[in-house]
Write an enzyme that holds these catalytic residues in place. Structure first.
Site, short mmCIF file in Angstrom:
data_model
loop_
_atom_site.label_atom_id
_atom_site.label_comp_id
_atom_site.label_asym_id
_atom_site.label_seq_id
_atom_site.Cartn_x
_atom_site.Cartn_y
_atom_site.Cartn_z
N TYR A 52 28.33 35.06 -76.34
CA TYR A 52 27.29 34.46 -77.18
C TYR A 52 27.79 33.50 -78.25
O TYR A 52 27.19 32.47 -78.51
CB TYR A 52 26.44 35.54 -77.84
N GLU A 59 21.01 20.45 -81.25
CA GLU A 59 21.36 19.44 -82.24
C GLU A 59 22.87 19.19 -82.24
O GLU A 59 23.32 18.05 -82.35
CB GLU A 59 20.93 19.90 -83.65
N CYS A 100 18.75 25.40 -87.19
CA CYS A 100 19.37 26.57 -87.82
C CYS A 100 20.32 26.08 -88.93
O CYS A 100 20.58 24.88 -89.06
CB CYS A 100 20.12 27.40 -86.77
#
Length: 151
Positions: A52, A59, A100
């Site tokens: 992960y 972006e 984020c």
């Protein structure tokens, strides 16, 4: 704050990019479209990884592509969309998705190098609602190249 056509164009391109998201783990597709000062646009989609921590946000993919082209100082605006994937792998949802924290920092690098307070247009995977911001509002008092005497 900005031209509505710019926001609509970037959101449409970000939605198209999200169709290429590789998100088998989160099932959350994100697309980004980065506007350069000459009017050209570079897109990116999120790329997840079984490890992960190695996953990349849309972006970041788009900004890395811009940097690979030697054009990091030309970034003017960005459009971002996202939403949960349905059974067919299509992103859904109407609520605007914002970058984020990590992506805000990545965008800040380009913003400080270009001398632009980037326009950031955010939308859901579907619908017409667009929320537009200045990057400095999303990441106030950001740390970047200027703090190191580079920008």
């Amino acid at each position: 704050m900005t031209d509505g056509n710019e926001a609509a164009r970037l959101i449409a391109l970000a939605r198209a990019a999200a169709a290429n998201a590789h998100a088998p783990y989160s099932r959350f597709a994100v697309g980004a479209a980065v506007l350069l000062t000459d009017g050209s646009v570079v897109t990116g989609a999120n790329v997840e990884n079984a490890s992960y921590g190695l996953s990349l946000c849309a972006e970041t993919v788009a900004i890395a592509t811009v940097s690979a082209q030697g054009r990091l100082r030309e970034v003017a605006a960005v459009g971002v969309i996202g939403g949960m994937m349905d059974a067919d792998g299509r992103a859904t949802g109407h609520d605007p998705v914002r970058p984020c924290g990590r992506c805000r920092q990545v965008l800040n690098e380009a913003a400080q190098l270009s001398g632009n307070d980037l326009r950031v247009h955010c939308a859901g995977a579907e619908g017409e609602r667009i929320a537009s911001y200045r990057l400095s509002d999303l990441l106030p008092d950001a740390f970047g190249p200027a703090d190191l005497g580079i920008a």
